[in-house]
Design a protein around this motif. Sequence first.
Motif, PDB file in Angstrom:
ATOM      1  N   LEU A 103     -16.372   9.494  -3.369  1.00  0.00           N
ATOM      2  CA  LEU A 103     -15.647   8.346  -2.839  1.00  0.00           C
ATOM      3  C   LEU A 103     -14.225   8.339  -3.400  1.00  0.00           C
ATOM      4  CD1 LEU A 103     -18.457   5.668  -3.248  1.00  0.00           C
ATOM      5  CD2 LEU A 103     -17.641   6.619  -1.086  1.00  0.00           C
ATOM      6  N   LEU A 104     -13.292   7.936  -2.598  1.00  0.00           N
ATOM      7  CA  LEU A 104     -11.888   7.872  -3.005  1.00  0.00           C
ATOM      8  C   LEU A 104     -11.389   6.447  -2.795  1.00  0.00           C
ATOM      9  CD1 LEU A 104      -9.334   9.376  -3.961  1.00  0.00           C
ATOM     10  CD2 LEU A 104      -8.830   9.851  -1.547  1.00  0.00           C
ATOM     11  N   GLY A 105     -11.060   5.789  -3.883  1.00  0.00           N
ATOM     12  CA  GLY A 105     -10.624   4.402  -3.816  1.00  0.00           C
ATOM     13  C   GLY A 105      -9.293   4.235  -3.097  1.00  0.00           C
ATOM     14  N   PRO A 106      -8.946   2.996  -2.735  1.00  0.00           N
ATOM     15  CA  PRO A 106      -7.661   2.726  -2.075  1.00  0.00           C
ATOM     16  C   PRO A 106      -6.493   3.245  -2.903  1.00  0.00           C
ATOM     17  CG  PRO A 106      -9.084   0.786  -2.013  1.00  0.00           C
ATOM     18  CD  PRO A 106      -9.751   1.770  -2.915  1.00  0.00           C
ATOM     19  N   GLN A 107      -5.507   3.767  -2.219  1.00  0.00           N
ATOM     20  CA  GLN A 107      -4.350   4.366  -2.875  1.00  0.00           C
ATOM     21  C   GLN A 107      -3.208   3.371  -3.077  1.00  0.00           C
ATOM     22  OE1 GLN A 107      -4.535   7.919  -3.918  1.00  0.00           O
ATOM     23  NE2 GLN A 107      -6.553   6.970  -3.667  1.00  0.00           N
ATOM     24  N   ALA A 108      -3.466   2.114  -2.812  1.00  0.00           N
ATOM     25  CA  ALA A 108      -2.487   1.055  -3.055  1.00  0.00           C
ATOM     26  C   ALA A 108      -3.241  -0.237  -3.316  1.00  0.00           C
ATOM     27  CB  ALA A 108      -1.548   0.891  -1.863  1.00  0.00           C
ATOM     28  N   LYS A 109      -2.615  -1.132  -4.034  1.00  0.00           N
ATOM     29  CA  LYS A 109      -3.244  -2.405  -4.371  1.00  0.00           C
ATOM     30  C   LYS A 109      -3.226  -3.341  -3.165  1.00  0.00           C
ATOM     31  CE  LYS A 109      -2.939  -6.226  -7.720  1.00  0.00           C
ATOM     32  NZ  LYS A 109      -4.349  -6.096  -8.133  1.00  0.00           N
ATOM     33  N   PHE A 110      -4.335  -4.031  -2.945  1.00  0.00           N
ATOM     34  CA  PHE A 110      -4.434  -5.025  -1.878  1.00  0.00           C
ATOM     35  C   PHE A 110      -4.172  -6.423  -2.439  1.00  0.00           C
ATOM     36  CE2 PHE A 110      -6.316  -1.645   0.485  1.00  0.00           C
ATOM     37  CZ  PHE A 110      -6.300  -2.015   1.828  1.00  0.00           C
ATOM     38  N   ARG A 111      -3.572  -7.271  -1.615  1.00  0.00           N
ATOM     39  CA  ARG A 111      -3.334  -8.671  -1.995  1.00  0.00           C
ATOM     40  C   ARG A 111      -3.583  -9.552  -0.780  1.00  0.00           C
ATOM     41  NH1 ARG A 111       0.214  -7.982  -6.590  1.00  0.00           N
ATOM     42  NH2 ARG A 111       1.178  -5.897  -6.534  1.00  0.00           N
ATOM     43  N   GLN A 112      -3.922 -10.802  -1.045  1.00  0.00           N
ATOM     44  CA  GLN A 112      -4.028 -11.767   0.040  1.00  0.00           C
ATOM     45  C   GLN A 112      -2.634 -12.269   0.387  1.00  0.00           C
ATOM     46  OE1 GLN A 112      -7.395 -14.216  -1.746  1.00  0.00           O
ATOM     47  NE2 GLN A 112      -8.006 -14.171   0.422  1.00  0.00           N
ATOM     48  N   ARG A 113      -2.373 -12.373   1.689  1.00  0.00           N
ATOM     49  CA  ARG A 113      -1.022 -12.680   2.154  1.00  0.00           C
ATOM     50  C   ARG A 113      -1.004 -13.933   3.032  1.00  0.00           C
ATOM     51  NH1 ARG A 113       1.940  -8.266  -0.314  1.00  0.00           N
ATOM     52  NH2 ARG A 113       0.452  -6.542  -0.406  1.00  0.00           N
ATOM     53  N   GLY A 114       0.088 -14.682   2.912  1.00  0.00           N
ATOM     54  CA  GLY A 114       0.325 -15.839   3.754  1.00  0.00           C
ATOM     55  C   GLY A 114      -0.705 -16.932   3.592  1.00  0.00           C
ATOM     56  N   GLU A 115      -0.595 -17.955   4.422  1.00  0.00           N
ATOM     57  CA  GLU A 115      -1.564 -19.053   4.393  1.00  0.00           C
ATOM     58  C   GLU A 115      -2.928 -18.603   4.877  1.00  0.00           C
ATOM     59  OE1 GLU A 115      -0.084 -22.398   6.498  1.00  0.00           O
ATOM     60  OE2 GLU A 115       1.711 -22.633   5.268  1.00  0.00           O
ATOM     61  N   SER A 116      -2.946 -17.568   5.733  1.00  0.00           N
ATOM     62  CA  SER A 116      -4.216 -17.071   6.265  1.00  0.00           C
ATOM     63  C   SER A 116      -5.020 -16.312   5.222  1.00  0.00           C
ATOM     64  CB  SER A 116      -3.950 -16.154   7.462  1.00  0.00           C
ATOM     65  OG  SER A 116      -3.132 -15.058   7.074  1.00  0.00           O
ATOM     66  N   GLY A 117      -4.344 -15.772   4.198  1.00  0.00           N
ATOM     67  CA  GLY A 117      -5.032 -15.028   3.155  1.00  0.00           C
ATOM     68  C   GLY A 117      -5.517 -13.659   3.571  1.00  0.00           C
ATOM     69  N   LEU A 118      -4.922 -13.078   4.609  1.00  0.00           N
ATOM     70  CA  LEU A 118      -5.329 -11.738   5.025  1.00  0.00           C
ATOM     71  C   LEU A 118      -5.046 -10.718   3.926  1.00  0.00           C
ATOM     72  CD1 LEU A 118      -4.084 -11.520   8.732  1.00  0.00           C
ATOM     73  CD2 LEU A 118      -6.365 -12.089   7.898  1.00  0.00           C
ATOM     74  N   TRP A 119      -6.000  -9.823   3.718  1.00  0.00           N
ATOM     75  CA  TRP A 119      -5.830  -8.770   2.723  1.00  0.00           C
ATOM     76  C   TRP A 119      -5.034  -7.620   3.337  1.00  0.00           C
ATOM     77  CZ3 TRP A 119      -7.190  -9.083  -2.352  1.00  0.00           C
ATOM     78  CH2 TRP A 119      -8.062 -10.108  -2.728  1.00  0.00           C
ATOM     79  N   ILE A 120      -3.876  -7.339   2.768  1.00  0.00           N
ATOM     80  CA  ILE A 120      -3.005  -6.256   3.216  1.00  0.00           C
ATOM     81  C   ILE A 120      -2.492  -5.534   1.980  1.00  0.00           C
ATOM     82  CG2 ILE A 120      -0.880  -5.665   4.465  1.00  0.00           C
ATOM     83  CD1 ILE A 120      -1.291  -8.210   6.123  1.00  0.00           C
ATOM     84  N   SER A 121      -2.409  -4.213   2.049  1.00  0.00           N
ATOM     85  CA  SER A 121      -2.046  -3.448   0.860  1.00  0.00           C
ATOM     86  C   SER A 121      -0.538  -3.458   0.626  1.00  0.00           C
ATOM     87  CB  SER A 121      -2.543  -2.005   0.978  1.00  0.00           C
ATOM     88  OG  SER A 121      -1.598  -1.181   1.618  1.00  0.00           O
ATOM     89  N   ASP A 122      -0.168  -3.028  -0.559  1.00  0.00           N
ATOM     90  CA  ASP A 122       1.247  -2.968  -0.949  1.00  0.00           C
ATOM     91  C   ASP A 122       2.020  -1.884  -0.199  1.00  0.00           C
ATOM     92  OD1 ASP A 122       0.890  -5.042  -2.675  1.00  0.00           O
ATOM     93  OD2 ASP A 122       0.841  -3.819  -4.511  1.00  0.00           O
ATOM     94  N   LEU A 123       1.332  -1.073   0.599  1.00  0.00           N
ATOM     95  CA  LEU A 123       2.036  -0.094   1.419  1.00  0.00           C
ATOM     96  C   LEU A 123       2.831  -0.765   2.537  1.00  0.00           C
ATOM     97  CD1 LEU A 123      -0.685   2.706   1.730  1.00  0.00           C
ATOM     98  CD2 LEU A 123       1.496   2.866   0.513  1.00  0.00           C
ATOM     99  N   PHE A 124       2.492  -2.008   2.849  1.00  0.00           N
ATOM    100  CA  PHE A 124       3.177  -2.748   3.914  1.00  0.00           C
ATOM    101  C   PHE A 124       3.654  -4.105   3.395  1.00  0.00           C
ATOM    102  CE2 PHE A 124       0.932   0.333   6.488  1.00  0.00           C
ATOM    103  CZ  PHE A 124       1.820   0.604   7.510  1.00  0.00           C
ATOM    104  N   PRO A 125       4.534  -4.120   2.400  1.00  0.00           N
ATOM    105  CA  PRO A 125       4.976  -5.400   1.836  1.00  0.00           C
ATOM    106  C   PRO A 125       5.771  -6.262   2.816  1.00  0.00           C
ATOM    107  CG  PRO A 125       6.321  -3.592   0.999  1.00  0.00           C
ATOM    108  CD  PRO A 125       5.188  -2.968   1.739  1.00  0.00           C
ATOM    109  N   GLU A 126       6.551  -5.641   3.709  1.00  0.00           N
ATOM    110  CA  GLU A 126       7.359  -6.418   4.651  1.00  0.00           C
ATOM    111  C   GLU A 126       6.512  -6.937   5.812  1.00  0.00           C
ATOM    112  OE1 GLU A 126      10.468  -7.314   4.035  1.00  0.00           O
ATOM    113  OE2 GLU A 126      10.228  -6.245   2.132  1.00  0.00           O
ATOM    114  N   VAL A 127       5.664  -6.084   6.362  1.00  0.00           N
ATOM    115  CA  VAL A 127       4.756  -6.537   7.410  1.00  0.00           C
ATOM    116  C   VAL A 127       3.846  -7.637   6.872  1.00  0.00           C
ATOM    117  CG1 VAL A 127       2.804  -5.864   8.869  1.00  0.00           C
ATOM    118  CG2 VAL A 127       4.814  -4.385   8.715  1.00  0.00           C
ATOM    119  N   ALA A 128       3.465  -7.513   5.596  1.00  0.00           N
ATOM    120  CA  ALA A 128       2.581  -8.512   4.978  1.00  0.00           C
ATOM    121  C   ALA A 128       3.188  -9.909   4.993  1.00  0.00           C
ATOM    122  CB  ALA A 128       2.254  -8.092   3.549  1.00  0.00           C
TER     123      ALA A 128
END
Length: 475
Positions: A103-128
């Motif tokens: 198994l290969l873990g995620p290659q970037a840290k995930f965070r909850q974003r916005g009021e919706s709390g969607l999990w999006i990784s740090d690879l897309f900080p602007e889209v997040a």
Amino acid sequence: MNDIAQQLAMMSRRELLKTASVGFGYLAFAGLSTQAAAREAGPLAARAPHFAPRAKRVIFLCMQGGPSHVDTFDYKPKLQANDGKEASSTTFGGTGRARYGKLLGPQAKFRQRGESGLWISDLFPEVAKHADDLCLLRGMHTDVPAHSQAFLQMHTGTSRFVRPSLGSWALYGLGTENANLPGFISLNPPSGQGGAQNYGSAFLPAVYQGTPIRGRGMQGAGAAPTSQVPNIANPQLSELAQRRQLDFIQELNQSKRAQEEHLANSQVDGVISSYELAFRMQDTVPEVMNLAGETSATQAAYGLENRETATFGRQCLLARRFLEAGVRFVEVCQTGWDQHRNLKDGLAKQSGAVDQPIAALLADLKQRDLLKDTLVIWGGEFGRTPVAQGADGRGHNNLGYTMWMAGGGVRSGLSYGETDEYGREAIDGRVHIHDLHATILHLLGFDHKQLTYRYAGRDFRLTDVHGNVVKDILV
């Protein structure tokens, strides 16, 4: 004057058209001209869909190569916790002793974003930052884990037959709002993975095929407007000379068409219309593609000042300008997402090239009040495996992956569907590519079962005999 009047009276309509001062083409191809009365009768005339649409236009941000969902938009904490452990059949809920690798873990840290709390990784900080505008489809799946087949199926609904592309079906249903521009444009499409089939019209009349735009017009911000589309202008001939030359060529085309009235003339009609459209595009396309009128702040927002983001940023900005000018469907392509190795660095490079431009596009559409009726789609032909391939790569995964939508009548800040706890297979809220196509057409105001074209004795549709509208994601 009496002699002239008598000569005109003796002429047949065909002879009169041939000897008209500006040539046969202006009248013989009036259905393709920019005059409003002529457009109403033309094959590309704007048409009302089956019911009130939520979206009037589409931008498809196509990430060719299969972006890794478990590193970008599908958060799997158990995959992170078990990084490096051997995976077997039982790991994924099966039986037997088959082993799949580590198994290969995620290659970037995930965070909850916005009021919706969607999990999006740090690879897309602007889209997040636009998480509350996104609708994540985390239960996507398709038929074949091979690039060419999956890429074709994503675009045409099938990998086995030559069928019209999604953009062609949209144009066929809606028509165009600007006779001087193509109704369907593909920016920087890959030459492989099905090539022209991905924007082709197949058995639909050739006027509905997409227009690919490649070359210098896609590179950075400094290309001259007249050089952005190859051969868009002919500096050796005046406009009048070009018109007369084209009229002669079109008369030959029309003659061939008249000689073969008993045959299907889609290809000849397509040549006729494409020549006329190309002539009209000489004035309109350079104007639309000239970014000199965009503010420096807008160009900076799209990343045109940075080498890493300039190419894709330009495509996104051009997509917005084309949509504003009346183009119905614009595809913006980014290749290079096939990370069988060098996953961490490769993903960072690919994501870094598109993140800022996509965020700018969403913000720009929203600021111009266009996002509400513009459907933005992001994704590739499949995802990647949760197990490693080699030391630092992932294999192809068609069983479960993520795409996202924004605007155009989809619910915002929503995560719909899910894969298993490792991201290997879609287990809930499953959305096949046929379902995605049915939903896109529904948002454009069409019943996908009724948007058909009769060919070879059968009524064909984009979704063939499949597809269900994903109603849970609709506003």
